[in-house]
Each structure stands twice: as structure tokens, then as C-alpha cells.
Design a protein around this motif. Structure first.
Motif, mmCIF file in Angstrom:
data_model
loop_
_atom_site.group_PDB
_atom_site.id
_atom_site.type_symbol
_atom_site.label_atom_id
_atom_site.label_comp_id
_atom_site.label_asym_id
_atom_site.label_seq_id
_atom_site.Cartn_x
_atom_site.Cartn_y
_atom_site.Cartn_z
ATOM 1 N N ALA A 2 0.896 -1.132 -0.163
ATOM 2 C CA ALA A 2 0.059 -0.054 0.060
ATOM 3 C C ALA A 2 0.733 1.102 -0.012
ATOM 4 O O ALA A 2 1.937 1.288 0.644
ATOM 5 C CB ALA A 2 -1.031 0.161 1.265
ATOM 6 N N TYR A 4 0.723 5.121 1.135
ATOM 7 C CA TYR A 4 -0.085 6.207 1.976
ATOM 8 C C TYR A 4 0.679 7.452 1.984
ATOM 9 O O TYR A 4 1.904 7.480 1.708
ATOM 10 C CB TYR A 4 -0.092 5.600 3.376
ATOM 11 C CG TYR A 4 -0.668 4.407 3.752
ATOM 12 C CD1 TYR A 4 -2.202 4.483 3.971
ATOM 13 C CD2 TYR A 4 -0.086 3.322 3.586
ATOM 14 C CE1 TYR A 4 -2.677 3.175 4.201
ATOM 15 C CE2 TYR A 4 -0.672 2.149 3.876
ATOM 16 C CZ TYR A 4 -2.164 2.114 4.062
ATOM 17 O OH TYR A 4 -2.795 0.992 4.425
ATOM 18 N N PHE A 88 -9.340 12.369 -5.216
ATOM 19 C CA PHE A 88 -9.716 11.275 -5.915
ATOM 20 C C PHE A 88 -9.292 11.223 -7.345
ATOM 21 O O PHE A 88 -8.897 9.925 -7.834
ATOM 22 C CB PHE A 88 -11.400 11.264 -6.056
ATOM 23 C CG PHE A 88 -12.004 10.976 -4.827
ATOM 24 C CD1 PHE A 88 -11.519 10.298 -3.644
ATOM 25 C CD2 PHE A 88 -13.273 11.410 -4.627
ATOM 26 C CE1 PHE A 88 -12.270 10.234 -2.414
ATOM 27 C CE2 PHE A 88 -13.944 11.044 -3.581
ATOM 28 C CZ PHE A 88 -13.602 10.297 -2.561
ATOM 29 N N GLY A 91 -5.957 9.176 -7.401
ATOM 30 C CA GLY A 91 -6.158 7.780 -7.109
ATOM 31 C C GLY A 91 -6.268 7.735 -5.510
ATOM 32 O O GLY A 91 -5.860 6.386 -5.243
ATOM 33 N N THR A 93 -7.933 7.607 -1.641
ATOM 34 C CA THR A 93 -8.839 7.699 -0.593
ATOM 35 C C THR A 93 -8.730 8.198 0.673
ATOM 36 O O THR A 93 -7.447 7.989 0.966
ATOM 37 C CB THR A 93 -9.752 6.213 -0.555
ATOM 38 O OG1 THR A 93 -8.806 5.391 -0.006
ATOM 39 C CG2 THR A 93 -10.243 5.422 -1.923
ATOM 40 N N GLU A 95 -8.285 7.556 4.600
ATOM 41 C CA GLU A 95 -8.259 6.520 5.552
ATOM 42 C C GLU A 95 -8.763 6.950 6.809
ATOM 43 O O GLU A 95 -9.712 6.458 7.504
ATOM 44 C CB GLU A 95 -7.035 6.012 5.368
ATOM 45 C CG GLU A 95 -6.465 5.000 4.660
ATOM 46 C CD GLU A 95 -7.433 4.021 4.510
ATOM 47 O OE1 GLU A 95 -7.515 2.950 5.573
ATOM 48 O OE2 GLU A 95 -7.731 3.504 3.568
ATOM 49 N N LYS A 156 -4.885 6.849 1.438
ATOM 50 C CA LYS A 156 -4.422 5.562 0.686
ATOM 51 C C LYS A 156 -4.487 5.574 -0.753
ATOM 52 O O LYS A 156 -5.552 5.914 -1.367
ATOM 53 C CB LYS A 156 -5.095 4.604 1.578
ATOM 54 C CG LYS A 156 -4.518 3.036 0.934
ATOM 55 C CD LYS A 156 -5.272 1.860 1.772
ATOM 56 C CE LYS A 156 -4.663 0.617 1.031
ATOM 57 N NZ LYS A 156 -5.622 -0.425 1.844
ATOM 58 N N ILE A 158 -5.388 3.914 -4.298
ATOM 59 C CA ILE A 158 -6.080 2.957 -4.306
ATOM 60 C C ILE A 158 -5.407 1.866 -5.512
ATOM 61 O O ILE A 158 -5.164 2.572 -6.355
ATOM 62 C CB ILE A 158 -7.464 3.336 -5.103
ATOM 63 C CG1 ILE A 158 -8.467 4.353 -4.238
ATOM 64 C CG2 ILE A 158 -8.518 2.300 -5.717
ATOM 65 C CD1 ILE A 158 -9.157 5.124 -5.214
ATOM 66 N N GLU A 159 -5.389 0.679 -5.001
ATOM 67 C CA GLU A 159 -4.691 -0.172 -5.920
ATOM 68 C C GLU A 159 -5.440 -0.805 -6.813
ATOM 69 O O GLU A 159 -6.677 -1.253 -6.606
ATOM 70 C CB GLU A 159 -3.736 -1.284 -4.982
ATOM 71 C CG GLU A 159 -3.030 -0.590 -3.986
ATOM 72 C CD GLU A 159 -2.059 -1.457 -3.257
ATOM 73 O OE1 GLU A 159 -1.710 -2.526 -3.560
ATOM 74 O OE2 GLU A 159 -1.937 -1.326 -2.048
ATOM 75 N N ASN A 160 -5.048 -0.702 -8.238
ATOM 76 C CA ASN A 160 -5.983 -1.686 -9.212
ATOM 77 C C ASN A 160 -5.479 -3.176 -8.917
ATOM 78 O O ASN A 160 -4.596 -3.545 -8.817
ATOM 79 C CB ASN A 160 -5.270 -1.135 -10.428
ATOM 80 C CG ASN A 160 -5.384 0.441 -10.779
ATOM 81 O OD1 ASN A 160 -6.465 0.995 -10.220
ATOM 82 N ND2 ASN A 160 -4.785 0.912 -11.516
ATOM 83 N N THR A 161 -6.516 -3.724 -8.953
ATOM 84 C CA THR A 161 -6.556 -5.184 -8.869
ATOM 85 C C THR A 161 -6.935 -5.702 -10.325
ATOM 86 O O THR A 161 -7.625 -5.358 -11.024
ATOM 87 C CB THR A 161 -7.772 -5.549 -7.914
ATOM 88 O OG1 THR A 161 -8.960 -5.335 -8.255
ATOM 89 C CG2 THR A 161 -7.228 -5.353 -6.565
#
Length: 161
Positions: A2, A4, A88, A91, A93, A95, A156, A158-161
Motif C-alpha cells: 500500500a 500512503y 480522488f 487515485g 481515498t 483513510e 491511501k 487505491i490499488e488496481n486489482t
């Protein structure tokens, strides 16, 4: 892994008669309000500055200068919403947010939950991710002349999955 970012914010405004006392978008009954170019919501301003700092941007005064006709009496919650869009778009959010309001008057404890709920709705995060504490100076300084706020935010990526 992650990614941060932490940001910190600070704001202070003098209290004067004839202005509204607004914190976190909530108007609180009091005989004084904030001397400011906008509505003077020091809590919204401190959170905005913390968010801007966390994404590497310049402060609220740069983005919303007090020399602009467009920002006269501007609703600070709109400033906060606009800043959230920047967060946003990069990328991130939120926490959590932790803010300390320093004000001798008025007493703020009765309004803390309403302020947290309004911030939660505006920022689209759970209320339990928002800390809002009210402290006094125990009469040492700023008796009823000003209100200041210190804020820290954690973002944080946002991680692409």
C-alpha cells in the motif's frame, strides 16, 4: 504494498460580531462568527489544507485566494468538496481524519457528533474514520478572540486489482 500519504492542516480566524459561527458546515449559535473572506469555517479549511498537503499541492490560499471576488462568502464545504475531487483524481481515498479545534467559546461538545456526521456525508467516509476534538486554552490566550484547528489526514492510494 500500500502507498500512503499524510497531510497536516492548520487554520485560525478571528471572531467578530455580525458573522456566522460555522464548523464542519454546521452553523452553531453564538454572538460572534469568523472574520474571513469565505464563510470562515476553520475546520473545513484545516481539513482542506491537510488534503492538499497530502497530495503535494499548495495551500488553500493559493487555490482560493482572499483577493478573488469569486470566493467572497464562499461555502467552505464547497471548497472541501472540490479538494476531495482532486484527491480522488490522483487515485487516493481518505483513510482517516483527526482534527483538534481550539476554542474557549462557544462550548462545542454538543455539536461534535453533528459536525462529524456532516463531514462524513460530505467526504463520503464512515463517521468512525473522523476524529473531532474540542479543546480550550484554559484562559491562557485567545480568550474569545479566535478559533484555531489542527488537522492530520491519512490517504491511501487505491490499488488496481
Amino acid at each position: 504494498m500500500a502507498h500512503y500519504r499524510v497531510g497536516q492542516g492548520f487554520d485560525i480566524h478571528r471572531l467578530v460580531e455580525g458573522r456566522k459561527f460555522i464548523l464542519g458546515g454546521i452553523e452553531i449559535p453564538y454572538e460572534k462568527g469568523f472574520l474571513a473572506h469565505s464563510d470562515g469555517d476553520v475546520l473545513a479549511h484545516a481539513i482542506t489544507d491537510a488534503l492538499l498537503g497530502a497530495i503535494g499541492e499548495r495551500d488553500i490560499g493559493y487555490h482560493y485566494p482572499d483577493t478573488s471576488q469569486e470566493t467572497i462568502n464562499m461555502n467552505s464545504m464547497e471548497i472541501l468538496k472540490n479538494t476531495l475531487e482532486k484527491v480522488f483524481s490522483r487515485g487516493f481515498t481518505i483513510e482517516n481524519i483527526d482534527s483538534t479545534i481550539i476554542a474557549n467559546e462557544p462550548k462545542l461538545q454538543p455539536y461534535i457528533e453533528k459536525i462529524k456526521q456532516n463531514l462524513s456525508t460530505t467526504l463520503n467516509i464512515d463517521k468512525d474514520r473522523i476524529g473531532v476534538k474540542a479543546k480550550t486554552t484554559e484562559g491562557f490566550f485567545y480568550k474569545d478572540e479566535a478559533v484555531m484547528v489542527f488537522t492530520t489526514v491519512l490517504l491511501k492510494l487505491i490499488e488496481n486489482t
